[in-house]
Motif scaffolding. Structure first.
Motif, short mmCIF file in Angstrom:
data_model
loop_
_atom_site.label_atom_id
_atom_site.label_comp_id
_atom_site.label_asym_id
_atom_site.label_seq_id
_atom_site.Cartn_x
_atom_site.Cartn_y
_atom_site.Cartn_z
N SER A 303 9.42 -0.84 13.99
CA SER A 303 8.47 0.01 14.72
C SER A 303 8.51 1.46 14.24
O SER A 303 7.47 2.12 14.14
N GLY A 304 9.72 1.96 13.96
CA GLY A 304 9.83 3.34 13.50
C GLY A 304 9.09 3.57 12.20
O GLY A 304 8.35 4.56 12.04
N ALA A 305 9.28 2.65 11.25
CA ALA A 305 8.61 2.77 9.95
C ALA A 305 7.10 2.61 10.09
O ALA A 305 6.33 3.33 9.45
N ILE A 306 6.66 1.67 10.95
CA ILE A 306 5.23 1.47 11.17
C ILE A 306 4.61 2.72 11.79
O ILE A 306 3.55 3.20 11.36
N PHE A 307 5.28 3.26 12.81
CA PHE A 307 4.77 4.45 13.48
C PHE A 307 4.71 5.62 12.51
O PHE A 307 3.71 6.35 12.45
N LEU A 311 1.32 7.36 11.24
CA LEU A 311 1.16 8.79 11.54
C LEU A 311 0.90 9.59 10.27
O LEU A 311 0.08 10.52 10.27
N THR A 312 1.59 9.23 9.20
CA THR A 312 1.39 9.91 7.92
C THR A 312 -0.06 9.77 7.45
O THR A 312 -0.69 10.74 7.02
N VAL A 313 -0.61 8.56 7.54
CA VAL A 313 -1.99 8.32 7.11
C VAL A 313 -2.97 9.04 8.04
O VAL A 313 -3.93 9.66 7.58
N VAL A 314 -2.74 8.96 9.35
CA VAL A 314 -3.63 9.60 10.32
C VAL A 314 -3.70 11.11 10.07
O VAL A 314 -4.78 11.71 10.01
N MET A 343 -2.63 1.04 14.15
CA MET A 343 -1.20 1.24 14.36
C MET A 343 -0.81 0.83 15.78
O MET A 343 0.22 0.17 15.99
N ALA A 344 -1.64 1.19 16.75
CA ALA A 344 -1.39 0.79 18.14
C ALA A 344 -1.40 -0.73 18.28
O ALA A 344 -0.57 -1.30 19.00
N ASP A 634 3.56 5.17 2.60
CA ASP A 634 3.91 4.11 3.56
C ASP A 634 5.04 3.24 3.04
O ASP A 634 6.01 2.94 3.75
N TYR A 635 4.89 2.80 1.78
CA TYR A 635 5.88 1.88 1.21
C TYR A 635 7.22 2.57 1.00
O TYR A 635 8.28 1.97 1.19
N ASN A 636 7.17 3.84 0.59
CA ASN A 636 8.42 4.59 0.44
C ASN A 636 9.14 4.71 1.78
O ASN A 636 10.37 4.57 1.86
N ILE A 637 8.38 5.00 2.82
CA ILE A 637 8.97 5.15 4.16
C ILE A 637 9.62 3.85 4.60
O ILE A 637 10.74 3.84 5.12
N PHE A 638 8.94 2.73 4.39
CA PHE A 638 9.47 1.43 4.83
C PHE A 638 10.75 1.09 4.08
O PHE A 638 11.73 0.62 4.67
#
Length: 746
Positions: A303-307, A311-314, A343-344, A634-638
């Motif tokens: 959930s943290g990585a998804i959020f 958020l980064t994209v938004v 995301m929600a 996104d992928y780096n964050i995950f």
């Protein structure tokens, strides 16, 4: 506190009762919003302003609409053509058409009375080779593009009843019959809308098909393949009425192009977010017998990585609000809203659906614990087989980047650097017509006119001055300019006679970069002459399509200088808050920027050297930047989230190896699907989307197969404990684990 709330929330949306409540809330919201609000497609505005803030050309067009009534409205140039020359009978038939359109006028159109012109005089308006005649028709300026298309349809019916063969559908190679093609601003606008409208359904079908196909190939489960699509579909059913309401209330504007790209973005990014939690859920089901425990753990770990990814994209997309170019500005709200709602959905609807379906989500390859597998085998009377941990490609990559990081880093930098160098070779254009298929009516009409007449006549440049004294013989001055073919007589403003307008026909294609480059020179010459004549040099405006294109090029440059630093800065802040590491934040952003320039370079190699594309639309690099940087991060964050989490329990090199191995499969799957969805844009007959889709897909693939698995973990390994700087707690934890490892090995 935040983690505790997140745990309780995750336990609720995936719990025995909460999952049903969550699903019920989504269904109710969809039914209510769709019942009360209009759909996004019904509120599209294809005639929105080109610029958010006033430019020289927009000011000129404003003056033209106010002061010069003959220029009010949207002109369509009906290009009549016959390969074997237009006969007297052909011209007479055109006169019959204008007579009918005058006697039975189509609402909102002005047709010149060609029927009142003697035939010998009308012949003088035919091209020198006798093949082409232009009939200009002006549509009311308040008409939407769809209404213009409807009125053109009425005109076509009238023409069909007069000519022996429908001139609008006749081939240009037909020497026996007259052919007509609609070009000019109205024709271009109608064709552009038709192209995007024609592509809407095929784009949606293509995107859904390709996502479904890849999910079936990767997970081999029909049920699981449908879960992300259901999630994305339900998210879209919320997004559409909200956008429709925002459009209806005049809060935002959007067009068919924005909706098309938003659809691709929603399916691509939405599927990615779903896969992040699905992959973790499947892994947990092999370790936990209770599906509720498995989904809670999956939610907690992903959930943290998804959020953070969402958020980064938004945030990156919201930055587009600062852009002055209308098309870019109008992307901000629809795109960011789509990602926010998706995301929600990924953090509520998807966990609920997985909790409801449980292990059956993965049928027929149901994940089970070792104990469950043994019991099932005994029950079926089969031989009990112990599960072996097979080394996959991710394991080998993890070892490589952990123990040979310098070699990996240098190799990837060389590859990406070579591609990036080609980004300096890119040629850009702002010619809308060049992005149309060659058989589109407006492009065919333009090609005929540019060959048979002076091309500058097709889109004349308007020079407007406000007299403050004597402007002298400005017409003669304009005629002496080397790039000007002809100049009309001065026309005074209707409401304010101090406004004077000249129409200039350039010697070259008015949509070309060559013509566009003459706009600042033209303005400078006029200002200089007005100043010498005692007037105010500030009261000079240049309008028309060529001037709009020039302003577009300048506006796009300014927008890029604002958007790019803002996106980088905001992503840096978010990464810093999430990772608490300046070092990691810097090299993560650096790698994505390198990926972006490499995508531009490789995209140009493919488009230019592979398919002969002479130039791409000038705003595509800015479009691509936002998507590649935001989605690539996104992928780096995950992956970094996995490495950071594992570094609390093991030495850093081992955490890198296992983090790369653990996330490799899901990120590769997600990257392939996301790139494939953008590749769907290349199937449309719209060159802008073909070029944008190609470059963005390349950027995502470079992130997926080079930056994320090799460059980022290699840099993390090279920096070692410094990768966590200045987070002292994490650096201390790494030291402790390294000391333990040394002691154990010793």
């Amino acid at each position: 506190m935040i983690r505790s709330c997140a745990k309780r929330y995750g336990a609720f949306v995936s719990g025995r009762k909460g999952r049903w409540i969550t699903l019920f809330i989504w269904i109710v919201l969809i039914l209510v919003l769709n019942g009360l609000l209009p759909q996004a497609n019904s509120q599209k505005n294809e005639r929105a302003d080109i610029f958010v803030q006033e430019t020289d050309s927009s000011k000129a067009n404003e003056i033209i609409n106010r002061e010069f009534s003959t220029n009010k409205g949207t002109p369509a140039l009906l290009t009549w053509y016959k390969a074997s020359r237009l006969s007297d009978d052909d011209l007479a038939s055109i006169q019959v058409l204008t007579k009918k359109l005058t006697d039975q006028p189509i609402k909102g159109t002005i047709v010149p009375p060609f029927h009142d012109i003697p035939l010998p005089v009308l012949k003088n308006q035919v091209s020198k080779d006798g093949t082409t005649l232009v009939l200009p028709i002006v549509f009311d300026k308040n008409l939407e593009t769809q209404e213009i298309s409807t009125r053109l349809g009425e005109l076509k019916k009238t023409a069909k009843s007069i000519f022996p063969k429908d001139p609008f559908t006749a081939s240009l190679k037909d020497e026996k019959n007259v052919v007509v093609r609609v070009t000019g601003p109205a024709g271009v606008s109608v064709d552009a809308t038709e192209l995007f409208s024609r592509g809407d359904l095929s784009l949606l079908i293509g995107t859904v098909t390709i996502v479904l196909l890849f999910l079936l190939i990767i997970y081999r489960s029909p049920i699981l393949a449908l879960i992300p699509l259901v999630g994305v579909g339900m998210a879209y059913m919320l997004i559409s009425p909200i956008l429709g309401w925002l459009g209806r209330e005049g809060i935002i504007e959007f067009d068919a192009q924005a909706i098309s790209i938003m659809t691709v973005l929603l399916f691509g990014a939405g599927t990615d977010y779903c896969l992040f939690i699905i992959a973790q859920f499947r892994k947990n089901l092999r370790e936990e017998e209770d599906k509720f425990t498995a989904i809670r753990r999956a939610f907690s770990l992903s959930s943290g990585a998804i959020f953070m990814s969402g958020l980064t994209v938004v945030v990156s997309l919201l930055v587009l609000l600062v852009a002055n170019y209308g098309s870019v500005h109008r992307f901000a709200i629809p795109f960011s809203l789509a990602i926010l709602i998706m995301m929600a959905a990924s953090l509520s609807l998807i966990p609920a659906l997985l909790s409801i379906l449980g292990r059956s989500s993965f049928y027929p390859f149901v994940p089970r614990t070792d104990e469950m597998a043994v019991k099932l085998a005994v029950k079926k009377g089969k031989e009990v087989k112990t599960r072996k941990n097979k080394a996959n490609l991710g394991v080998y990559v993890g070892k490589l980047v952990s123990f040979k990081p310098w070699r990996v880093m240098l190799t990837t930098l060389v590859i990406l650097g070579i591609f990036a160098l080609f980004s300096t070779k890119i040629e850009t254009t702002y010619d809308t017509l060049s992005s149309f298929p060659q058989d589109m009516p407006s492009r065919e009409g333009f090609d005929i006119l540019s060959k048979k007449f002076n091309p500058g006549e097709l889109a004349p440049v308007s020079v407007i001055v406000k007299r403050n004294g004597s402007e002298g013989n400005l017409k003669e001055k304009l005629e002496n300019l080397p790039f000007v073919a002809e100049v009309t007589d001065a026309v005074k403003g209707e409401k304010d006679s101090t406004f004077i307008k000249y129409e200039i026909g350039l010697k070259m294609n008015p949509y070309s970069n060559e013509a566009m480059a003459h706009i600042p020179e033209l303005k400078k010459e006029v200002q200089s002459y007005i100043k010498q004549s005692g007037g105010d040099e500030r009261n000079v405006w240049i309008g028309g399509m060529t001037a709009e294109q020039y302003d577009t090029s300048q506006t796009t440059k300014v927008d890029s200088s604002l958007v790019i630093p803002l996106v980088i800065g905001l992503i840096a802040i978010l990464l810093l808050l999430y990772l608490r590491s300046i070092t990691a934040t810097v090299y993560l952003i650096g790698t994505v920027l390198l990926s972006y320039f490499s995508a531009l370079g490789l995209g140009w190699i493919i488009l230019h050297y592979g398919f002969g594309v002479e130039a791409i639309q000038g705003f595509i690099p800015l479009y691509a930047f936002v998507f590649i940087v935001a989605l690539g991060e996104d992928y780096n964050i995950f992956m970094i989230s996995s490495i950071w989490r594992k570094s609390k329990e093991m030495p850093l090199k081992r955490a890198i190896k296992e983090g790369v191995s653990e996330t490799g499969g899901v990120i590769t799957s997600a990257g392939i699907i996301l790139a494939a969805t953008f590749t769907v844009l290349t199937t449309l007959p719209i060159q802008i989307l073909v070029h944008f889709g190609t470059i963005t897909a390349i950027g995502i693939l470079l992130d997926t197969f080079i930056v994320r698995p090799f460059l980022v973990p290699a840099l993390t390994s090279i920096f070692g404990q410094g990768a966590f700087w200045p987070s002292k707690k994490r650096m201390e934890a790494v030291r402790v684990f390294n000391d333990k490892e040394v002691t154990r090995n010793g």
